[in-house]
Scaffold this motif. Structure first.
Motif, PDB file in Angstrom:
ATOM      1  N   PRO A 261       0.807  -1.227   0.000  1.00 25.35           N
ATOM      2  CA  PRO A 261       0.000   0.000   0.000  1.00 25.35           C
ATOM      3  C   PRO A 261       0.841   1.278   0.000  1.00 25.35           C
ATOM      4  O   PRO A 261       0.470   2.262  -0.644  1.00 25.35           O
ATOM      5  N   ILE A 262       1.970   1.263   0.699  1.00 23.27           N
ATOM      6  CA  ILE A 262       2.837   2.444   0.683  1.00 23.27           C
ATOM      7  C   ILE A 262       3.354   2.696  -0.730  1.00 23.27           C
ATOM      8  O   ILE A 262       3.331   3.828  -1.221  1.00 23.27           O
ATOM      9  N   CYS A 263       3.792   1.648  -1.398  1.00 23.11           N
ATOM     10  CA  CYS A 263       4.284   1.795  -2.779  1.00 23.11           C
ATOM     11  C   CYS A 263       3.163   2.265  -3.704  1.00 23.11           C
ATOM     12  O   CYS A 263       3.398   3.105  -4.588  1.00 23.11           O
ATOM     13  N   ALA A 264       1.970   1.756  -3.503  1.00 25.67           N
ATOM     14  CA  ALA A 264       0.826   2.185  -4.314  1.00 25.67           C
ATOM     15  C   ALA A 264       0.518   3.659  -4.069  1.00 25.67           C
ATOM     16  O   ALA A 264       0.253   4.421  -5.011  1.00 25.67           O
ATOM     17  N   LEU A 265       0.555   4.080  -2.807  1.00 24.25           N
ATOM     18  CA  LEU A 265       0.317   5.490  -2.488  1.00 24.25           C
ATOM     19  C   LEU A 265       1.383   6.392  -3.102  1.00 24.25           C
ATOM     20  O   LEU A 265       1.061   7.460  -3.634  1.00 24.25           O
ATOM     21  N   LEU A 266       2.625   5.974  -3.012  1.00 23.05           N
ATOM     22  CA  LEU A 266       3.704   6.754  -3.624  1.00 23.05           C
ATOM     23  C   LEU A 266       3.482   6.916  -5.123  1.00 23.05           C
ATOM     24  O   LEU A 266       3.622   8.017  -5.670  1.00 23.05           O
ATOM     25  N   THR A 267       3.113   5.845  -5.777  1.00 23.01           N
ATOM     26  CA  THR A 267       2.869   5.895  -7.221  1.00 23.01           C
ATOM     27  C   THR A 267       1.681   6.779  -7.546  1.00 23.01           C
ATOM     28  O   THR A 267       1.750   7.657  -8.406  1.00 23.01           O
ATOM     29  N   PHE A 268       0.577   6.575  -6.843  1.00 23.55           N
ATOM     30  CA  PHE A 268      -0.642   7.358  -7.087  1.00 23.55           C
ATOM     31  C   PHE A 268      -0.391   8.844  -6.863  1.00 23.55           C
ATOM     32  O   PHE A 268      -0.761   9.674  -7.698  1.00 23.55           O
ATOM     33  N   GLU A 269       0.224   9.180  -5.736  1.00 20.73           N
ATOM     34  CA  GLU A 269       0.458  10.592  -5.414  1.00 20.73           C
ATOM     35  C   GLU A 269       1.415  11.247  -6.403  1.00 20.73           C
ATOM     36  O   GLU A 269       1.266  12.418  -6.725  1.00 20.73           O
ATOM     37  N   THR A 270       2.386  10.502  -6.894  1.00 18.75           N
ATOM     38  CA  THR A 270       3.304  11.045  -7.892  1.00 18.75           C
ATOM     39  C   THR A 270       2.563  11.348  -9.185  1.00 18.75           C
ATOM     40  O   THR A 270       2.736  12.416  -9.784  1.00 18.75           O
TER      41      THR A 270
ATOM     42  N   GLN B  59      -0.648  11.941  -9.514  1.00 20.21           N
ATOM     43  CA  GLN B  59      -1.534  13.079  -9.254  1.00 20.21           C
ATOM     44  C   GLN B  59      -0.747  14.395  -9.294  1.00 20.21           C
ATOM     45  O   GLN B  59      -1.205  15.371  -9.883  1.00 20.21           O
ATOM     46  N   HIS B  60       0.398  14.407  -8.655  1.00 13.23           N
ATOM     47  CA  HIS B  60       1.224  15.616  -8.629  1.00 13.23           C
ATOM     48  C   HIS B  60       1.648  16.019 -10.036  1.00 13.23           C
ATOM     49  O   HIS B  60       1.574  17.196 -10.412  1.00 13.23           O
ATOM     50  N   ARG B  61       2.072  15.058 -10.827  1.00 14.93           N
ATOM     51  CA  ARG B  61       2.488  15.337 -12.205  1.00 14.93           C
ATOM     52  C   ARG B  61       1.321  15.852 -13.045  1.00 14.93           C
ATOM     53  O   ARG B  61       1.477  16.757 -13.862  1.00 14.93           O
ATOM     54  N   ARG B  62       0.149  15.276 -12.837  1.00 11.19           N
ATOM     55  CA  ARG B  62      -1.036  15.738 -13.579  1.00 11.19           C
ATOM     56  C   ARG B  62      -1.376  17.179 -13.223  1.00 11.19           C
ATOM     57  O   ARG B  62      -1.768  17.962 -14.084  1.00 11.19           O
TER      58      ARG B  62
ATOM     59  N   ILE C 248       0.736  19.500 -12.220  1.00 14.15           N
ATOM     60  CA  ILE C 248       1.754  20.352 -12.849  1.00 14.15           C
ATOM     61  C   ILE C 248       1.427  20.556 -14.323  1.00 14.15           C
ATOM     62  O   ILE C 248       1.463  21.679 -14.831  1.00 14.15           O
ATOM     63  N   ILE C 249       1.082  19.488 -15.002  1.00 14.26           N
ATOM     64  CA  ILE C 249       0.752  19.575 -16.428  1.00 14.26           C
ATOM     65  C   ILE C 249      -0.479  20.457 -16.642  1.00 14.26           C
ATOM     66  O   ILE C 249      -0.511  21.298 -17.548  1.00 14.26           O
ATOM     67  N   ALA C 250      -1.486  20.297 -15.788  1.00 18.53           N
ATOM     68  CA  ALA C 250      -2.705  21.114 -15.904  1.00 18.53           C
ATOM     69  C   ALA C 250      -2.381  22.596 -15.699  1.00 18.53           C
ATOM     70  O   ALA C 250      -2.889  23.459 -16.437  1.00 18.53           O
ATOM     71  N   ARG C 251      -1.542  22.920 -14.717  1.00 18.39           N
ATOM     72  CA  ARG C 251      -1.145  24.315 -14.489  1.00 18.39           C
ATOM     73  C   ARG C 251      -0.394  24.876 -15.679  1.00 18.39           C
ATOM     74  O   ARG C 251      -0.631  26.021 -16.097  1.00 18.39           O
ATOM     75  N   LEU C 252       0.509  24.091 -16.250  1.00 12.72           N
ATOM     76  CA  LEU C 252       1.275  24.556 -17.404  1.00 12.72           C
ATOM     77  C   LEU C 252       0.354  24.791 -18.604  1.00 12.72           C
ATOM     78  O   LEU C 252       0.543  25.754 -19.349  1.00 12.72           O
ATOM     79  N   ARG C 253      -0.625  23.934 -18.777  1.00 10.43           N
ATOM     80  CA  ARG C 253      -1.562  24.097 -19.893  1.00 10.43           C
ATOM     81  C   ARG C 253      -2.413  25.363 -19.700  1.00 10.43           C
ATOM     82  O   ARG C 253      -2.716  26.063 -20.683  1.00 10.43           O
ATOM     83  N   ARG C 254      -2.822  25.627 -18.476  1.00 10.23           N
ATOM     84  CA  ARG C 254      -3.626  26.845 -18.215  1.00 10.23           C
ATOM     85  C   ARG C 254      -2.820  28.096 -18.492  1.00 10.23           C
ATOM     86  O   ARG C 254      -3.331  29.074 -19.007  1.00 10.23           O
ATOM     87  N   ARG C 255      -1.554  28.086 -18.140  1.00  9.65           N
ATOM     88  CA  ARG C 255      -0.679  29.242 -18.396  1.00  9.65           C
ATOM     89  C   ARG C 255      -0.450  29.432 -19.884  1.00  9.65           C
ATOM     90  O   ARG C 255      -0.305  30.560 -20.357  1.00  9.65           O
ATOM     91  N   GLY C 256      -0.401  28.345 -20.624  1.00 13.03           N
ATOM     92  CA  GLY C 256      -0.098  28.407 -22.057  1.00 13.03           C
ATOM     93  C   GLY C 256      -1.279  28.847 -22.898  1.00 13.03           C
ATOM     94  O   GLY C 256      -1.103  29.254 -24.042  1.00 13.03           O
ATOM     95  N   THR C 257      -2.477  28.822 -22.342  1.00  9.09           N
ATOM     96  CA  THR C 257      -3.641  29.205 -23.156  1.00  9.09           C
ATOM     97  C   THR C 257      -4.118  30.589 -22.876  1.00  9.09           C
ATOM     98  O   THR C 257      -3.801  31.286 -22.038  1.00  9.09           O
TER      99      THR C 257
END
Length: 111
Positions: free
Chosen positions: A86-95, A97-100, A102-111
């Motif tokens: 479960p710890i490994c799953a949480l680490l993967t999931f949270e990573t 989510q965090h990356r998504r 960041i990508i969403a913020r970058l897309r909002r800035r670019g439009t």
């Protein structure tokens, strides 16, 4: 050495996912939240496993376990599994989510 394979595998799972904390998971930085998430799951599954072992529905290969058992029934490796995975799953999931985010913020800035 075969009797340590299960524990070695659990340790390797943690080692492989530790870099995810640096990439934004923030799982280890919130120990109380991690504890509150992992412990109930580990307890429920450990009880289920212990009952299954007692009833003869489930077993473990002695060759791959240390022989250390909790309450005389549940191999310590299984408890490690219910904590580590479960710890490994949480680490993967949270990573992810965090990356998504960041990508969403970058897309909002670019439009």
């Amino acid at each position: 050495m075969a009797h340590l394979q299960y524990l070695i595998l659990m340790a390797l799972c943690l080692v492989v996912t530790i870099p995810l904390e640096v990439l934004g998971a923030r799982v280890w930085r919130q120990p109380l939240r991690l504890f509150a998430t992992v412990v109930p799951v580990a307890v429920v599954f450990s009880l289920f496993d212990a009952l299954s072992i007692k009833q003869g529905l489930w077993t473990y290969a002695r060759r791959y376990t240390t022989g250390i058992k909790i309450a005389g029934v549940l191999p310590i490796e299984e408890i490690a599994f219910f904590i580590v995975i479960p710890i490994c799953a949480l680490l993967t999931f949270e990573t992810v989510q965090h990356r998504r985010q960041i990508i969403a913020r970058l897309r909002r800035r670019g439009t």
